[in-house]
Enzyme design. Structure first.
Site, mmCIF file in Angstrom:
data_model
loop_
_atom_site.group_PDB
_atom_site.id
_atom_site.type_symbol
_atom_site.label_atom_id
_atom_site.label_comp_id
_atom_site.label_asym_id
_atom_site.label_seq_id
_atom_site.Cartn_x
_atom_site.Cartn_y
_atom_site.Cartn_z
ATOM 1 C CE1 TYR A 43 -115.101 -32.794 53.149
ATOM 2 C CE2 TYR A 43 -113.639 -32.867 51.239
ATOM 3 C CZ TYR A 43 -114.741 -33.343 51.930
ATOM 4 O OH TYR A 43 -115.462 -34.392 51.413
ATOM 5 C CG LEU A 91 -112.262 -35.800 40.045
ATOM 6 C CD1 LEU A 91 -111.701 -34.533 39.422
ATOM 7 C CD2 LEU A 91 -111.927 -37.001 39.179
ATOM 8 C CD GLU A 124 -110.684 -30.728 31.808
ATOM 9 O OE1 GLU A 124 -111.432 -29.877 31.323
ATOM 10 O OE2 GLU A 124 -110.862 -31.969 31.679
ATOM 11 C CE LYS A 126 -111.593 -30.399 41.899
ATOM 12 N NZ LYS A 126 -112.316 -29.365 42.651
ATOM 13 N NE ARG A 147 -120.702 -33.801 42.999
ATOM 14 C CZ ARG A 147 -119.414 -33.592 43.241
ATOM 15 N NH1 ARG A 147 -118.504 -34.218 42.528
ATOM 16 N NH2 ARG A 147 -119.031 -32.724 44.162
ATOM 17 C CD GLU A 183 -117.830 -28.169 38.408
ATOM 18 O OE1 GLU A 183 -118.210 -27.453 39.363
ATOM 19 O OE2 GLU A 183 -117.875 -29.414 38.424
ATOM 20 C CE LYS A 314 -111.724 -35.306 33.789
ATOM 21 N NZ LYS A 314 -112.938 -34.745 33.128
ATOM 22 C CB CYS A 430 -121.370 -26.687 80.366
ATOM 23 S SG CYS A 430 -122.519 -26.224 79.064
ATOM 24 C CB CYS A 433 -126.140 -26.207 81.846
ATOM 25 S SG CYS A 433 -124.935 -27.558 81.751
#
Length: 720
Positions: A43, A91, A124, A126, A147, A183, A314, A430, A433
């Site tokens: 991701y 973030l 800190e 996560k 959220r 969290e 931060k 395919c 089909c």
């Protein structure tokens, strides 16, 4: 990641469109459905590719850009909805030391600080949990919400009252209004114990029914994050009360006052009010100290009581945070430094081909189940034919899989590539089909050409058409659509509006009574004057997502006008010929520019134009379109225009800005709905000039453009 310099504008626009849809899908799977399909690392790679493309082609940034989205919509959640007074942001991520050092340097540049000026930051761990905002009014717990998409979340107040880590009231020194954010999570040991209890309960239930016990039928949670999310999102608070949920605070939202002027100071106050904080929360003065702390937490990761996936940095000073502000979905004053992915070896047993709604053939690898980072995985997406060829994978290969979260992993290495075995042959027809499956020029995906005759696509297209984001027809769920398909009552969208012909046949069928049949038919009748953008999105035309459908109709207003636009593009493509000695890619780029110009919609490029033209070039699509418009009458599309002092204007900042950096000024303009440009032209509406403005002021005078100074601009900003 592709070489951005090698991409044409059309290729970049097409890839940005595909990335926007793909990332939105995975956001929904992760945030709204607690059922992710890809790893965190995969991701993150998609998001990074999108950001790199947007940086290389800033004029192609889409309205639905993933860099503008947070979380996922909670529209389909059964829980009540809560609008956040202050938006819950996401973030940005860093993946190596250099990116962290650049983040610190970027903060200095934005604030116009000297290169050697210290920039104090907190750091800190996560935690990998479910984001929560808890609102206290007069120091009493008033409301708690997930959220969601950052603006609207789910009301979980009753459930949160059963989490021991969350105080029911705050100390007398707390402000009258304060939202604590953090969290909800489940500790690793508690997660293992919960799954064990579910297994015992499943066995006891089977024994009470005198049935054979099959462990595979017991619904267990895949990982602690899913367990926490599923336990908190319960309609019955008693279920939540029975689950071992915990909470860790890491920030705040809306407030009537703050107990300190630094990040660390406010967090320490939150801790004094009774909230657990990370024991690894520290304050540092430079990037080297931040990175050393990161290494220390990374070394402890496996032994920590809860899952983490990185370290968050931060800016400590709150006045600096305020100046730095936000980009579309994230603060400029914070970043998440992610950990590397986790890996394991297993066997690739088979490669199955799945056919999606748009006809895309997606290969899915079936694995011998393996535990990676505490999660048992058995499936992996192989993306497309190119990825299979790159890895050289075949059934029977020994592979290395990787994950960085609670998701389907990716294959990163084939350990038996050199063993003599026939290569996997990607199908050219395919599997659903038998229609020809082809790869379009410039595309990596292979797609079925069967359209509505393909069983896989027909069902998915109809399901998409009636889904909440499209026509939202209540009562037409997957089971009902499949039933009507099997009966031969529906083949295309228009058939849905002719189902009243089958009323008498439907009454009395299993599961159907007069009341339910009439309720369904009334739901369908209620959609005969649908929103035009929803209808357009519901047709499933490639590249035309919900946002693009709205953008197109903002300009072209009616569906017949869009068809006329498509026919113009068809004619334009047919009439355009290559120039003498013109390379093919230049010829294509010229066509693409002409199409984009003809569409005339910001952030909608040639890929959408080609998709519209391809759709209306097919006779069966035209017939389906005409049939549908004979059944429904969507009104002209209208949108409410945002009112603002400079909304819609083009603003140029020139000269030396003394009270803000150039980036800060541009951000302020964009936040007010204006566009910040770099040069003066006849399209410029306003110039904000500092000392030494020079030639731009001369040109402004020639064009009669209004010029103001920084003080006047500050008044506009304050007035919004």
């Amino acid at each position: 990641m592709a070489d951005m310099s090698a991409l044409t504008e059309a290729e970049a626009a097409n890839r940005l469109m595909r990335l926007a849809k793909l990332i939105a899908h995975h956001n929904a799977r992760y945030h709204a459905e607690d059922a992710p399909e890809i790893s965190d690392a995969e991701y993150d790679a998609l998001v990074r590719e999108n950001s790199a493309l947007e940086a290389a082609f800033p004029h192609l940034v889409r309205a639905d850009s993933p860099n503008r989205q947070v979380g996922a919509s909670v529209e389909t959640s059964p829980l009540a909805k809560v609008a956040h007074e202050k938006r819950m942001m996401s973030l940005d991520n860093a993946f190596d030391d250099a990116e962290v050092e650049e983040f610190v340097a970027r903060v200095r540049r934005y604030l116009a600080l000297p290169a050697d000026a210290p920039v104090a930051m907190t750091a800190e761990d996560k935690i990998d949990g479910l984001s929560l905002s808890i609102r206290y009014e007069n120091r009493v717990l008033k409301q708690a919400a997930t959220r969601g998409d950052g603006q609207v979340g789910e009301d979980v107040t009753a459930n949160v009252r059963h989490i021991a880590d969350i105080p029911q009231s705050l100390r007398d020194d707390a402000p009258d209004l304060f939202e604590v954010r953090g969290e909800v999570y489940m500790a690793k040991a508690d997660f293992v114990a919960l799954n064990a209890r579910l297994m015992v309960a499943g066995q006891a239930l089977a024994e009470s029914k005198n049935e054979a016990f099959d462990p595979e039928t017991v619904r267990q949670f895949a990982n602690p994050r899913n367990a926490a999310a599923g336990s908190l999102r319960q309609k019955d608070a008693a279920v939540t009360a029975s689950r071992p949920l915990r909470f860790l605070a890491h920030g705040w939202g809306a407030h009537s006052a703050l107990p300190a002027d630094t990040q660390m100071g406010v967090m320490q106050a939150i801790g004094r009010w009774g909230f657990p904080l990370s024991e690894h929360l520290r304050r540092f003065e430079n990037a080297a100290e931040l990175l050393a702390h990161y290494r220390g937490i990374e070394a402890l990761r496996a032994d920590m009581p809860y899952d983490i996936d990185g370290v968050v940095y931060k800016v400590d000073r709150l006045d600096w945070q305020e100046r730095l502000g936000f980009v579309a979905k994230a603060p400029r004053w914070a970043i998440a430094h992610k950990f590397p992915a986790e890996r394991a070896q297993t066997d690739l047993v088979a490669i199955d081909i799945q056919v999606g709604r748009t006809g895309k053939l997606t290969p899915v690898g079936r694995l011998t189940p393996v535990t990676v980072g505490g999660v048992v995985v058995s499936n992996v997406t192989l993306h497309n034919a190119d990825e299979i060829a790159r890895l050289g994978v075949r059934p029977g290969d020994r592979v290395v899989v990787q994950r960085a979260g609670d998701v389907i992993p990716q294959v990163v290495e084939n350990l038996t590539r050199e063993e003599p075995r026939n290569a996997f042959v990607f199908p050219d027809h395919c599997p659903a089909c038998g229609s020809e499956a082809v790869r379009e020029e410039g595309e990596v995906d292979v797609r079925c050409t069967g359209g509505l005759i393909c069983p896989a696509q027909r069902f998915e297209r109809l399901r998409h058409f009636v889904s909440r984001g499209a026509l939202d027809i209540e009562g037409l769920g997957e089971k009902t659509i499949q039933e009507f398909l099997d009966l031969g009552w529906i083949d295309e969208p228009a058939d849905i509006f002719r189902l009243s012909q089958h009323r008498d046949e439907l009454v009395g069928r299993k599961g159907w009574q007069e009341k339910s049949v009439d309720g369904l038919l009334e739901s369908i009748r209620a959609k005969t004057s649908p929103d035009a953008a929803r209808l357009l999105f519901g047709l499933g035309i490639r590249h035309v997502g919900a946002v693009t459908a709205r953008d197109l109709l903002k300009r072209h207003t009616t569906l017949p006008a869009l068809r006329a636009l498509a026919e113009d593009i068809i004619a334009l493509r047919a009439a355009t010929e290559p120039l003498p000695d013109e390379p093919p890619h230049r010829f294509q780029a010229r066509i693409d520019k002409a199409i984009a110009d003809h569409i005339g919609v910001e952030n909608v490029g040639a890929a959408v134009g080609h998709a519209l033209a391809d759709f209306f070039h097919e006779p069966h699509n035209v017939q389906a379109w005409e049939d549908l418009l004979n059944e429904v009458s969507p009104p002209d599309y209208k949108v409410d225009v945002r009112e603002s002092a400079v909304s819609g204007q083009t603003i140029v900042f020139t000269g030396k800005l003394e009270t803000m950096s150039r980036d800060e000024a541009k951000a302020q303009a964009e936040a007010l709905g204006a566009k910040a440009a770099g040069s003066v032209s006849a399209k410029t509406d306003l110039i904000v000039a500092g000392p030494g403005a020079g030639s731009k002021l001369k040109k402004a005078a020639e064009l009669g453009i209004r010029v103001i100074d920084e003080a006047e601009w500050a008044e506009i900003v304050r007035g919004g």
